[in-house]
Design an enzyme around this catalytic site. Structure first.
Site, PDB file in Angstrom:
ATOM      1  N   CYS A 118     -32.233 -23.775  11.465  1.00 43.87           N
ATOM      2  CA  CYS A 118     -31.792 -24.507  10.249  1.00 43.87           C
ATOM      3  C   CYS A 118     -33.267 -24.093   9.826  1.00 43.87           C
ATOM      4  CB  CYS A 118     -31.718 -25.321  10.400  1.00 43.87           C
ATOM      5  SG  CYS A 118     -31.957 -26.169   8.522  1.00 43.87           S
ATOM      6  N   CYS A 121     -34.659 -27.151   7.416  1.00 50.69           N
ATOM      7  CA  CYS A 121     -34.654 -28.639   8.546  1.00 50.69           C
ATOM      8  C   CYS A 121     -34.152 -28.556   9.668  1.00 50.69           C
ATOM      9  CB  CYS A 121     -34.235 -29.244   7.365  1.00 50.69           C
ATOM     10  SG  CYS A 121     -32.535 -29.557   6.729  1.00 50.69           S
ATOM     11  N   SER A 122     -32.745 -29.203   9.997  1.00 48.44           N
ATOM     12  CA  SER A 122     -32.419 -29.056  11.851  1.00 48.44           C
ATOM     13  C   SER A 122     -31.289 -29.697  11.436  1.00 48.44           C
ATOM     14  CB  SER A 122     -33.403 -30.130  12.132  1.00 48.44           C
ATOM     15  OG  SER A 122     -32.862 -31.496  11.509  1.00 48.44           O
ATOM     16  N   CYS A 123     -30.412 -28.628  10.859  1.00 50.23           N
ATOM     17  CA  CYS A 123     -29.183 -28.453  10.862  1.00 50.23           C
ATOM     18  C   CYS A 123     -29.028 -28.595  11.626  1.00 50.23           C
ATOM     19  CB  CYS A 123     -28.283 -27.748   9.036  1.00 50.23           C
ATOM     20  SG  CYS A 123     -28.432 -28.726   7.927  1.00 50.23           S
TER      21      CYS A 123
END
Lengths: 212, 122
Positions: A118, A121-123
């Protein structure tokens, strides 16, 4: 180190140390999250104990659920087809709640290797494989795996031949991804439970392989 | 959507009264898999889910992911309505990075909303 330091030191130096959590500044988002949490508790929407339990439950999710889904797909072609169409529905068939966010399975084949990131962000498919590792959230991984995926994979010990295409999946919006590795050779005699134990987290992110 | 499958016949579908997708009434293209698209190069403030490194680049619609409330609106506490079509768009790595070291077969797929895409002649 001061002179009244009474454990077994006969040398004077300062030890490197990890800063305490309080030593780094709280950013606006942390402050906002703390404030909203406190307000919800104060207003009786939920109790501190509920919040603690929820955090504990989220922290407790590991890659085992995702591994079960993968192992079932290896032994049951019908399930595999349904998983490729809709991971959340397929997971529900075997009693796993994959949550409301649609998860897309990306299947490795002899000619294709998948890896997820991602960049924004940090999906991550948290309900199936737990919280993302710190490196997954790092700027280095997020910026490098999209532009030099083979170099990054090699740093994880995954060296792919040129004739295997690498496909990077950037979960920029409303989907989450899960890599479906190929079933390793020589596992024909293994049952589903034993197969699930072969499926490591990093294989479902795609930085590691068990299938080549 | 079905009128434009398979990908060989890919292309923009004209807006039609009573069409299935609300997006059409807003004037966004509806792209079938296989359609060649270009990511808009806009630089806008806000909660944008289109990464900078893809803006201005050309790719191909890999699949239609579905319709979702617009995150650029949701981020400000608004409803994000009408929902927007989200596409999985495939890019050739050597198109993204001129110095790409790897196979010419390597690709990157990202999820891009309809209002960030324009059709390109193939």
């Amino acid at each position: 180190m001061s002179g009244d330091h009474d454990h077994d030191h006969d040398h004077a130096h300062s030890h490197p140390h990890r800063p305490d959590i309080e030593d780094s500044d709280f950013d606006d988002y942390q402050l906002m999250a703390e404030a909203v949490g406190e307000l919800l508790i104060e207003k009786g929407i939920f109790a501190a104990e509920d919040l603690r339990r929820t955090i504990e439950a989220i922290d407790a999710i590991g890659p085992a659920q995702g591994a079960r889904v993968v192992a079932r797909a290896w032994v049951d072609p019908g399930f595999r087809a349904r998983m490729l169409a809709d991971v959340n529905a397929a997971a529900a068939e075997i009693g796993i709640d994959a949550g409301p966010i649609p998860i897309r399975a990306v299947a490795n084949t002899p000619g294709l290797h998948n890896v997820i990131v991602c960049t924004l962000c940090s999906c991550y498919p948290r309900l199936l494989i737990g919280l993302p590792p710190d490196w997954y959230k790092s700027r280095a991984y997020r910026s490098r795996v999209v532009r030099e995926p083979r170099v990054v994979l090699a740093e994880f010990g995954t060296v792919l031949p040129e004739d295997v295409a690498v496909q990077v999946h950037d979960s920029t919006a409303d989907l989450r991804y899960l890599v479906l590795p190929m079933r390793p050779r020589g596992t024909e005699g293994m049952d589903e439970e034993a197969l699930a134990r072969l499926v490591a987290r990093d294989c479902m992110i795609g930085v590691a392989v068990i299938d080549r | 959507m079905s009128g434009n499958f398979p990908p060989g016949g890919a292309g923009r579908q004209d807006n039609k009264p009573g069409a299935k997708f609300a997006a059409e009434s807003f004037g966004f293209g509806v792209f079938a898999p296989g359609t060649r698209v270009r990511v808009r190069g806009a630089s806008l403030p806000g909660h944008i889910r289109t990464p900078y490194f893809l803006r201005g680049h050309e790719g191909v619609i890999e699949s239609v992911a579905g319709k979702f409330p617009n995150p650029e609106d949701l981020a400000y506490g608004r409803p994000g309505m009408p929902p927007r079509t989200l596409y999985r768009v495939a890019f050739r790595q050597p198109d993204l990075w001129p110095a790409y070291a790897g196979s010419g077969q390597d690709t990157l797929i990202a999820d891009i909303f309809e209002h960030w895409l324009d059709e390109r002649p193939s």
